[in-house]
Design an enzyme around this catalytic site. Structure first.
Site, PDB file in Angstrom:
ATOM      1  N   GLY A  69       0.825  -1.215   0.000  1.00  0.00           N
ATOM      2  CA  GLY A  69       0.000   0.000   0.000  1.00  0.00           C
ATOM      3  C   GLY A  69       0.856   1.260   0.000  1.00  0.00           C
ATOM      4  O   GLY A  69       0.535   2.250  -0.663  1.00  0.00           O
ATOM      5  N   THR A  70       1.949   1.215   0.725  1.00  0.00           N
ATOM      6  CA  THR A  70       2.850   2.371   0.819  1.00  0.00           C
ATOM      7  C   THR A  70       3.388   2.739  -0.565  1.00  0.00           C
ATOM      8  O   THR A  70       3.430   3.918  -0.940  1.00  0.00           O
ATOM      9  CB  THR A  70       4.014   2.024   1.784  1.00  0.00           C
ATOM     10  OG1 THR A  70       3.453   1.793   3.078  1.00  0.00           O
ATOM     11  CG2 THR A  70       5.049   3.124   1.844  1.00  0.00           C
ATOM     12  N   ASN A 151      -7.482   3.775   9.384  1.00  0.00           N
ATOM     13  CA  ASN A 151      -7.098   2.562  10.101  1.00  0.00           C
ATOM     14  C   ASN A 151      -7.166   2.695  11.615  1.00  0.00           C
ATOM     15  O   ASN A 151      -7.436   1.733  12.319  1.00  0.00           O
ATOM     16  CB  ASN A 151      -5.685   2.143   9.687  1.00  0.00           C
ATOM     17  CG  ASN A 151      -4.710   3.303   9.618  1.00  0.00           C
ATOM     18  OD1 ASN A 151      -5.007   4.351   9.042  1.00  0.00           O
ATOM     19  ND2 ASN A 151      -3.543   3.140  10.209  1.00  0.00           N
ATOM     20  N   GLN A 185      -7.993   0.033   3.788  1.00  0.00           N
ATOM     21  CA  GLN A 185      -8.804  -0.633   4.815  1.00  0.00           C
ATOM     22  C   GLN A 185     -10.160  -1.135   4.294  1.00  0.00           C
ATOM     23  O   GLN A 185     -10.929  -1.717   5.053  1.00  0.00           O
ATOM     24  CB  GLN A 185      -9.038   0.342   5.995  1.00  0.00           C
ATOM     25  CG  GLN A 185      -7.789   0.673   6.789  1.00  0.00           C
ATOM     26  CD  GLN A 185      -7.254  -0.507   7.610  1.00  0.00           C
ATOM     27  OE1 GLN A 185      -7.993  -1.415   7.992  1.00  0.00           O
ATOM     28  NE2 GLN A 185      -5.956  -0.523   7.875  1.00  0.00           N
ATOM     29  N   SER A 205      -3.830  -2.837  -0.370  1.00  0.00           N
ATOM     30  CA  SER A 205      -2.710  -3.628   0.141  1.00  0.00           C
ATOM     31  C   SER A 205      -3.187  -5.049   0.432  1.00  0.00           C
ATOM     32  O   SER A 205      -4.167  -5.234   1.165  1.00  0.00           O
ATOM     33  CB  SER A 205      -2.190  -2.976   1.423  1.00  0.00           C
ATOM     34  OG  SER A 205      -1.248  -3.817   2.041  1.00  0.00           O
ATOM     35  N   HIS A 207      -2.104  -7.570   2.274  1.00  0.00           N
ATOM     36  CA  HIS A 207      -2.080  -8.223   3.599  1.00  0.00           C
ATOM     37  C   HIS A 207      -3.214  -7.775   4.507  1.00  0.00           C
ATOM     38  O   HIS A 207      -3.395  -8.328   5.595  1.00  0.00           O
ATOM     39  CB  HIS A 207      -0.711  -8.048   4.275  1.00  0.00           C
ATOM     40  CG  HIS A 207      -0.388  -6.680   4.786  1.00  0.00           C
ATOM     41  ND1 HIS A 207      -0.578  -6.337   6.104  1.00  0.00           N
ATOM     42  CD2 HIS A 207       0.116  -5.585   4.182  1.00  0.00           C
ATOM     43  CE1 HIS A 207      -0.178  -5.070   6.285  1.00  0.00           C
ATOM     44  NE2 HIS A 207       0.247  -4.600   5.127  1.00  0.00           N
ATOM     45  N   THR A 243      10.845  -7.531 -11.795  1.00  0.00           N
ATOM     46  CA  THR A 243      10.234  -8.827 -12.119  1.00  0.00           C
ATOM     47  C   THR A 243       9.040  -9.068 -11.204  1.00  0.00           C
ATOM     48  O   THR A 243       9.140  -8.902  -9.986  1.00  0.00           O
ATOM     49  CB  THR A 243      11.277  -9.955 -11.965  1.00  0.00           C
ATOM     50  OG1 THR A 243      12.372  -9.640 -12.828  1.00  0.00           O
ATOM     51  CG2 THR A 243      10.695 -11.307 -12.348  1.00  0.00           C
ATOM     52  N   CYS A 332       1.096   0.582  12.604  1.00  0.00           N
ATOM     53  CA  CYS A 332       2.051   0.981  11.566  1.00  0.00           C
ATOM     54  C   CYS A 332       3.137   1.893  12.136  1.00  0.00           C
ATOM     55  O   CYS A 332       4.174   2.053  11.530  1.00  0.00           O
ATOM     56  CB  CYS A 332       1.355   1.697  10.422  1.00  0.00           C
ATOM     57  SG  CYS A 332       0.242   0.638   9.522  1.00  0.00           S
TER      58      CYS A 332
HETATM   59  N1  PLP Z   1      -2.831   3.070   4.251  1.00  0.00           N
HETATM   60  C1  PLP Z   1      -3.538   2.635   5.297  1.00  0.00           C
HETATM   61  C2  PLP Z   1      -4.853   3.272   5.620  1.00  0.00           C
HETATM   62  C3  PLP Z   1      -3.045   1.595   6.098  1.00  0.00           C
HETATM   63  O1  PLP Z   1      -3.754   1.153   7.137  1.00  0.00           O
HETATM   64  C4  PLP Z   1      -1.785   1.022   5.774  1.00  0.00           C
HETATM   65  C5  PLP Z   1      -1.195  -0.029   6.627  1.00  0.00           C
HETATM   66  O2  PLP Z   1      -1.395  -0.070   7.816  1.00  0.00           O
HETATM   67  C6  PLP Z   1      -1.114   1.492   4.634  1.00  0.00           C
HETATM   68  C7  PLP Z   1      -1.651   2.525   3.899  1.00  0.00           C
HETATM   69  C8  PLP Z   1       0.202   0.911   4.207  1.00  0.00           C
HETATM   70  O3  PLP Z   1       0.035  -0.345   3.633  1.00  0.00           O
HETATM   71  P1  PLP Z   1       1.294  -1.363   3.536  1.00  0.00           P
HETATM   72  O4  PLP Z   1       1.472  -1.910   4.903  1.00  0.00           O
HETATM   73  O5  PLP Z   1       0.868  -2.400   2.556  1.00  0.00           O
HETATM   74  O6  PLP Z   1       2.442  -0.563   3.055  1.00  0.00           O
END
Ligand code: PLP
Length: 403
Positions: A69-70, A151, A185, A205, A207, A243, A332
């Protein structure tokens, strides 16, 4: 141990694990190779893109696989910023004061190189209104990035209304304002239909919905221009080269298919656990719900609150000893005890904000988990509060007890 931290991460689903495993050994080909193992890998890549597109209501060509997600958030914001600069467009961005650091970080970076960034405040429940977005838009605005759901406090923003306001403004000024939303989320909890929700870009994301860590998605609407911020061998239409991580890509495709299929049933179940826990916790006088009280405007299964004069970290540690995996603030930003930027944005008094706790239910939880967690949390709060001097007891007039 009852795992109640599904907003931080989820377990890989067994169906997802079975789908991805062959791509770690017998089907190990590189999708860029033209021999048979390569072609089989490429088929799997296309299949996964289709499954994700079906979950989102968009075209497969609008789906880009990223590392997480980042990376999706950074690629969307900084990639569009490159395009804006290359075309001499005005450098104004609008975002909110409760974004994840993977949006706030790029925004701060853009400020450091001369952009003007508006951080919209939120109300006491974490809402940003379409009206406040409208008021902040100007003929200088080029990027808007507003999260769909938060989140830490579970607030679901009125993203459709916001996207409409941005579109109307784009029409009025005669050029596309890039509208990005962090929807990390959302999958499995709220239905996504990008044929109706007209945003330029959206991040996910894996996971967070049953795929492994290390795989993300960036949706980029057709004909929307962004420039790459990574350079390499041209994979993912040159936007996210490297890749392809095929086992993870197959996994997120299967997780998306299942999340789409089961979304309504899961959301209803999560809402049940959430209601049950809020109800049990309403017996606690020193507790204040953080985020929306109206559960129809909250992420299903997300319960967050703050307890006056307690420390969130102590609550998490005690819960851990009692067999509950929960979090304080956001997992996070591990290790930080002081109130997060999100809790600060709610303007809670420190003695409340320091005692924040989040419980986030997932698909493996049950009604029993909600009941056991509620009872255990009441006991933990009572025990920890007992150790406080009576003079520090929080005045009930400052605390509303929301159930
Ligand atoms: N954005 C939100 C709202 C999140 O809750 C998170 C992870 O906690 C992220 C972005 C980042 O995702 P990732 O952990 O896949 O980098």
């Amino acid at each position: 141990m009852i795992y109640l931290d599904n907003s931080a991460t989820t377990k890989v689903r067994p169906e997802v694990l079975s789908a991805m495993l062959p791509f770690l050994n017998e089907r190990f080909g590189n999708p860029s190779s033209i021999h048979e193992p390569g072609r089989l890998a490429k088929d799997a890549l296309l299949d996964s893109r289709q499954k994700v597109a079906a979950m989102l209501g968009c075209q497969p060509e609008e789906i880009y696989f990223s590392g997480c997600g980042t990376i999706s958030n950074n690629t969307a914001i900084l990639g569009r910023a490159r395009f804006v600069e290359a075309n001499d467009l005005p450098k104004h961005m609008i975002t909110t004061s409760i974004e994840h650091p993977s949006v706030t970080g790029p925004a701060r970076y853009l400020e450091s190189i001369g952009w003007d960034v508006t951080y919209l405040p939120v109300d006491s429940e974490g809402f940003v209104t379409a009206g406040s977005v409208k008021a902040a838009l100007s003929d200088r605005t080029s990027i808007v990035s507003i999260m769909w759901a938060n989140n830490e406090i579970g607030v679901v923003e009125p993203i459709a209304e916001i996207a409409q306001v941005v579109r109307d403004h784009s029409k009025a000024i005669g050029r596309e304002i890039f509208m990005h939303t962090d929807a990390v989320q959302i999958p499995g909890k709220i239905a996504i239909d990008l044929s109706k929700l007209i945003v330029s870009a959206l991040s996910l994301s894996g996971h967070k919905f049953g795929a492994p860590k290390g795989i993300g998605i960036l949706f980029l609407r057709r004909l929307t221009n962004i420039m790459p911020i990574f350079f390499g061998g041209g994979q993912e239409m040159g936007l996210l080269p490297g890749t392809e991580a095929l086992p993870n890509i197959v996994a997120i495709g299967e997780a998306a298919r299942l999340a789409h299929l089961e979304q309504a049933e899961l959301a209803a179940r999560l809402l049940g656990y959430q209601k049950q826990l809020f109800e049990i916790l309403s017996a606690c006088e020193n507790l204040r719900v953080t985020g929306p009280l109206d559960l129809s405007r909250r992420l299903p299964g997300h319960v967050s609150f703050a307890v006056a004069d307690l420390e969130g970290e102590a609550l998490v540690m005690r819960s851990d000893l009692q067999g509950l995996a929960v979090s304080s603030g956001s997992a996070c930003h591990l290790g930080i005890i002081e109130p997060s930027q999100v809790l600060r944005a709610l303007r809670l008094p420190d003695r409340l904000a320091n005692g924040a706790l989040r419980v986030s239910f997932g698909r493996d939880n049950s009604d029993d988990d909600a009941m056991l967690a509620g009872k255990a949390l009441l006991e933990i709060i009572a025990k920890l509060s007992k150790h406080k001097a009576p003079s520090t007891a929080f005045s009930a007039s400052n605390v509303s007890n929301h159930g």
